[in-house]
Design a protein around this motif. Structure first.
Motif, mmCIF file in Angstrom:
data_model
loop_
_atom_site.group_PDB
_atom_site.id
_atom_site.type_symbol
_atom_site.label_atom_id
_atom_site.label_comp_id
_atom_site.label_asym_id
_atom_site.label_seq_id
_atom_site.Cartn_x
_atom_site.Cartn_y
_atom_site.Cartn_z
ATOM 1 N N ALA A 102 0.837 -1.296 0.184
ATOM 2 C CA ALA A 102 -0.061 0.034 0.015
ATOM 3 C C ALA A 102 0.926 1.203 -0.040
ATOM 4 C CB ALA A 102 -1.023 -0.094 1.203
ATOM 5 N N TRP A 103 2.004 1.293 0.754
ATOM 6 C CA TRP A 103 2.935 2.489 0.681
ATOM 7 C C TRP A 103 3.556 2.566 -0.698
ATOM 8 C CZ3 TRP A 103 7.205 2.971 5.150
ATOM 9 C CH2 TRP A 103 7.848 4.330 5.074
ATOM 10 N N LEU A 104 4.029 1.446 -1.242
ATOM 11 C CA LEU A 104 4.882 1.794 -2.504
ATOM 12 C C LEU A 104 3.984 2.002 -3.863
ATOM 13 C CD1 LEU A 104 7.268 -1.191 -2.122
ATOM 14 C CD2 LEU A 104 7.912 1.157 -1.530
ATOM 15 N N PHE A 105 2.669 1.341 -3.784
ATOM 16 C CA PHE A 105 1.979 1.571 -5.104
ATOM 17 C C PHE A 105 0.659 2.309 -4.920
ATOM 18 C CE2 PHE A 105 4.268 -2.518 -5.265
ATOM 19 C CZ PHE A 105 5.246 -2.391 -6.497
ATOM 20 N N LEU A 106 0.031 2.448 -3.438
ATOM 21 C CA LEU A 106 -1.162 2.961 -3.486
ATOM 22 C C LEU A 106 -0.876 4.367 -2.813
ATOM 23 C CD1 LEU A 106 -3.584 0.165 -2.552
ATOM 24 C CD2 LEU A 106 -3.136 1.044 -4.625
ATOM 25 N N ARG A 130 0.512 6.252 3.046
ATOM 26 C CA ARG A 130 1.690 6.375 4.150
ATOM 27 C C ARG A 130 1.154 6.192 5.400
ATOM 28 N NH1 ARG A 130 6.697 8.582 4.147
ATOM 29 N NH2 ARG A 130 6.547 9.199 1.902
ATOM 30 N N PRO A 131 1.443 4.983 6.318
ATOM 31 C CA PRO A 131 0.715 4.762 7.459
ATOM 32 C C PRO A 131 1.265 5.783 8.374
ATOM 33 C CG PRO A 131 2.487 3.534 7.244
ATOM 34 C CD PRO A 131 2.255 4.131 6.009
ATOM 35 N N SER A 132 0.195 6.372 9.352
ATOM 36 C CA SER A 132 0.606 7.215 10.385
ATOM 37 C C SER A 132 1.279 6.477 11.449
ATOM 38 C CB SER A 132 -0.777 7.771 11.188
ATOM 39 O OG SER A 132 -1.534 6.684 11.707
ATOM 40 N N THR A 171 -4.849 0.308 7.319
ATOM 41 C CA THR A 171 -5.913 -0.054 8.372
ATOM 42 C C THR A 171 -6.503 -1.636 7.830
ATOM 43 O OG1 THR A 171 -6.533 2.008 8.827
ATOM 44 C CG2 THR A 171 -8.049 0.396 9.735
ATOM 45 N N ALA A 172 -6.627 -1.662 6.964
ATOM 46 C CA ALA A 172 -7.174 -2.966 6.310
ATOM 47 C C ALA A 172 -6.009 -4.061 6.490
ATOM 48 C CB ALA A 172 -7.436 -3.282 4.963
ATOM 49 N N GLY A 173 -4.800 -3.647 6.489
ATOM 50 C CA GLY A 173 -3.722 -4.650 6.457
ATOM 51 C C GLY A 173 -3.557 -5.049 7.877
ATOM 52 N N VAL A 174 -3.816 -4.292 8.865
ATOM 53 C CA VAL A 174 -3.762 -4.600 10.379
ATOM 54 C C VAL A 174 -4.587 -5.781 10.589
ATOM 55 C CG1 VAL A 174 -4.258 -4.053 12.682
ATOM 56 C CG2 VAL A 174 -2.859 -2.357 11.210
ATOM 57 N N PHE A 175 -5.870 -5.760 10.129
ATOM 58 C CA PHE A 175 -6.836 -6.780 10.254
ATOM 59 C C PHE A 175 -6.577 -8.106 9.979
ATOM 60 C CE2 PHE A 175 -9.055 -2.999 11.623
ATOM 61 C CZ PHE A 175 -9.580 -3.362 12.787
ATOM 62 N N THR A 176 -5.594 -8.346 8.749
ATOM 63 C CA THR A 176 -5.367 -9.607 8.340
ATOM 64 C C THR A 176 -4.511 -10.388 9.633
ATOM 65 O OG1 THR A 176 -3.135 -8.658 7.482
ATOM 66 C CG2 THR A 176 -4.983 -8.626 6.194
ATOM 67 N N ALA A 177 -3.914 -9.572 10.403
ATOM 68 C CA ALA A 177 -3.241 -10.228 11.683
ATOM 69 C C ALA A 177 -4.198 -11.063 12.496
ATOM 70 C CB ALA A 177 -2.734 -9.170 12.671
ATOM 71 N N VAL A 178 -5.587 -11.116 12.142
ATOM 72 C CA VAL A 178 -6.543 -11.847 12.810
ATOM 73 C C VAL A 178 -6.626 -13.189 12.254
ATOM 74 C CG1 VAL A 178 -9.019 -12.289 13.377
ATOM 75 C CG2 VAL A 178 -7.943 -9.927 13.353
ATOM 76 N N MET A 179 -5.960 -13.381 11.078
ATOM 77 C CA MET A 179 -6.134 -14.645 10.418
ATOM 78 C C MET A 179 -5.176 -15.889 10.963
ATOM 79 S SD MET A 179 -5.100 -15.386 6.328
ATOM 80 C CE MET A 179 -3.523 -14.559 6.083
ATOM 81 N N PRO A 180 -3.918 -15.557 11.187
ATOM 82 C CA PRO A 180 -3.268 -16.656 11.895
ATOM 83 C C PRO A 180 -3.736 -16.689 13.447
ATOM 84 C CG PRO A 180 -1.924 -14.819 11.827
ATOM 85 C CD PRO A 180 -2.969 -14.506 10.925
ATOM 86 N N VAL A 181 -4.370 -15.959 14.113
ATOM 87 C CA VAL A 181 -4.892 -15.905 15.382
ATOM 88 C C VAL A 181 -6.140 -16.986 15.417
ATOM 89 C CG1 VAL A 181 -6.140 -15.202 17.239
ATOM 90 C CG2 VAL A 181 -4.299 -13.715 16.327
ATOM 91 N N SER A 182 -7.047 -16.846 14.122
ATOM 92 C CA SER A 182 -8.113 -18.000 13.993
ATOM 93 C C SER A 182 -7.490 -19.304 13.696
ATOM 94 C CB SER A 182 -8.820 -17.244 12.930
ATOM 95 O OG SER A 182 -9.701 -18.225 12.409
ATOM 96 N N ALA A 183 -6.400 -19.354 12.939
ATOM 97 C CA ALA A 183 -5.749 -20.464 12.606
ATOM 98 C C ALA A 183 -5.282 -21.333 13.781
ATOM 99 C CB ALA A 183 -4.706 -20.318 11.538
ATOM 100 N N LEU A 184 -4.557 -20.472 14.855
ATOM 101 C CA LEU A 184 -4.340 -21.247 15.927
ATOM 102 C C LEU A 184 -5.170 -21.696 16.653
ATOM 103 C CD1 LEU A 184 -2.210 -21.063 18.240
ATOM 104 C CD2 LEU A 184 -2.933 -18.974 18.906
ATOM 105 N N VAL A 185 -6.235 -20.989 17.001
ATOM 106 C CA VAL A 185 -7.626 -21.247 17.951
ATOM 107 C C VAL A 185 -8.026 -22.705 17.204
ATOM 108 C CG1 VAL A 185 -9.683 -20.818 18.811
ATOM 109 C CG2 VAL A 185 -8.106 -19.122 18.891
ATOM 110 N N LEU A 186 -8.282 -22.567 16.078
ATOM 111 C CA LEU A 186 -8.891 -23.697 15.269
ATOM 112 C C LEU A 186 -8.134 -24.857 15.077
ATOM 113 C CD1 LEU A 186 -10.968 -21.845 12.476
ATOM 114 C CD2 LEU A 186 -11.739 -23.051 14.525
#
Length: 291
Positions: free
Chosen positions: A113-117, A120-122, A247-262
């Motif tokens: 997102a920083w390079l192509f879109l 710049r994240p705060s 911001t959307a990128g941060v929420f992808t961190a939920v993915m491995p947490v879900s994988a861990l629990v399951l």
């Protein structure tokens, strides 16, 4: 509920479902070949999406040729290449090892997102990304052995490639200027997904004894089609257009947490203090970026 919070809820739900694909995919590849299973998954998803789209919006949207091309590339990255690399990688490495690689998704999305879109994240967003990445890394610091106690480099590289394509898939939607409802976007992406998988799926179907597939195998395909495809796509497309890419990128961190629990619930993998600490970091990152 304010729109921004609703968008974040949609993104979280989408990533919970995508995280479950690591466990479901591990079970699925033990019974079915990759292309056939994926073709069946998208066929089922379309059997759900097309009637819904026709009833609510009167059919497929009218889009320009450039938008159709972008959606085709998006489906190629996320529906086809992500699935192929992830499922093939899971035949060589375990869910825990795959989790280490998928934990890089927030950083990968933020960098793209920083390079192509030009997003710049705060400092707060950057701190949220760092916390999320740190959390999912801690989650996967233990138990990284693959099938049979091995941890093949090839399997990890395949999952790393899957992360790259998933990041592209999740961000390309931001580049489509035309209005497109979450339902229409999910349907179009699934149509292209079926088109990508169908040729090899037909070949594998001719070589596969479908009668030998257990009830569990068919149930996993049903789950992949109805939940990982239909619901996850609807949730993600409903949220991603309402927040910045970082911001959307941060929420992808939920993915491995879900994988861990399951993995713990379904595959009976142990959960220790490392995993709990990692989950805390991920949740802190999400709370920070959601403020």
């Amino acid at each position: 509920m304010p729109k921004q919070y609703l968008a974040r809820l949609n993104l979280s739900l989408a990533m919970i479902l995508v995280g479950s694909s690591v466990v479901a995919g591990r079970i699925m590849v033990e019974e079915l070949p990759v292309y056939l299973a994926s073709a069946l998954r998208f066929a089922l998803a379309l059997a759900i999406l097309l009637p819904m789209l026709n009833a609510r919006e009167g059919g497929l949207p009218s889009l320009c040729r450039r938008t159709w091309l972008k959606l085709a590339v998006q489906s190629l990255c996320g529906s086809f290449l992500f699935t192929v690399f992830l499922l093939h990688g899971l035949t060589l490495t375990g869910p825990a090892s795959a989790g280490i690689i998928t934990s890089t998704t927030p950083a990968c999305m933020g960098l793209i997102a920083w390079l192509f879109l030009r997003d710049r994240p705060s400092r707060r967003v950057l701190l949220g990304i760092c916390l999320s990445v740190a959390g999912v890394l801690v989650i996967n610091l233990v138990g990284t052995a693959g099938p049979g106690g091995a941890n093949p480099v090839v399997g990890n590289l395949l999952v790393l490639a899957a992360v790259l394509f998933e990041s592209l898939f999740l961000l390309i939607r931001k580049t489509v200027p035309e209005p497109l409802s979450p339902l229409a976007a999910a349907t179009v992406i699934s149509l292209f997904g079926l088109a990508w998988f169908l040729p090899m799926g037909v070949v594998e179907a001719a070589r596969t004894d479908l009668a030998a597939i257990s009830a569990t195998g068919w149930l996993v395909i049903g789950y992949y089609g109805a939940f990982v495809t239909v619901l996850a796509y609807l949730f993600w497309f409903a949220g991603v257009t309402k927040v910045p890419p970082s911001t959307a990128g941060v929420f992808t961190a939920v993915m491995p947490v879900s994988a861990l629990v399951l993995s713990a619930l379904v595959l009976h993998e142990p959960v220790g203090w490392q995993q709990l600490t990692g989950c805390g970091c991920v949740l802190a990152g999400i709370v920070l970026i959601s403020r």
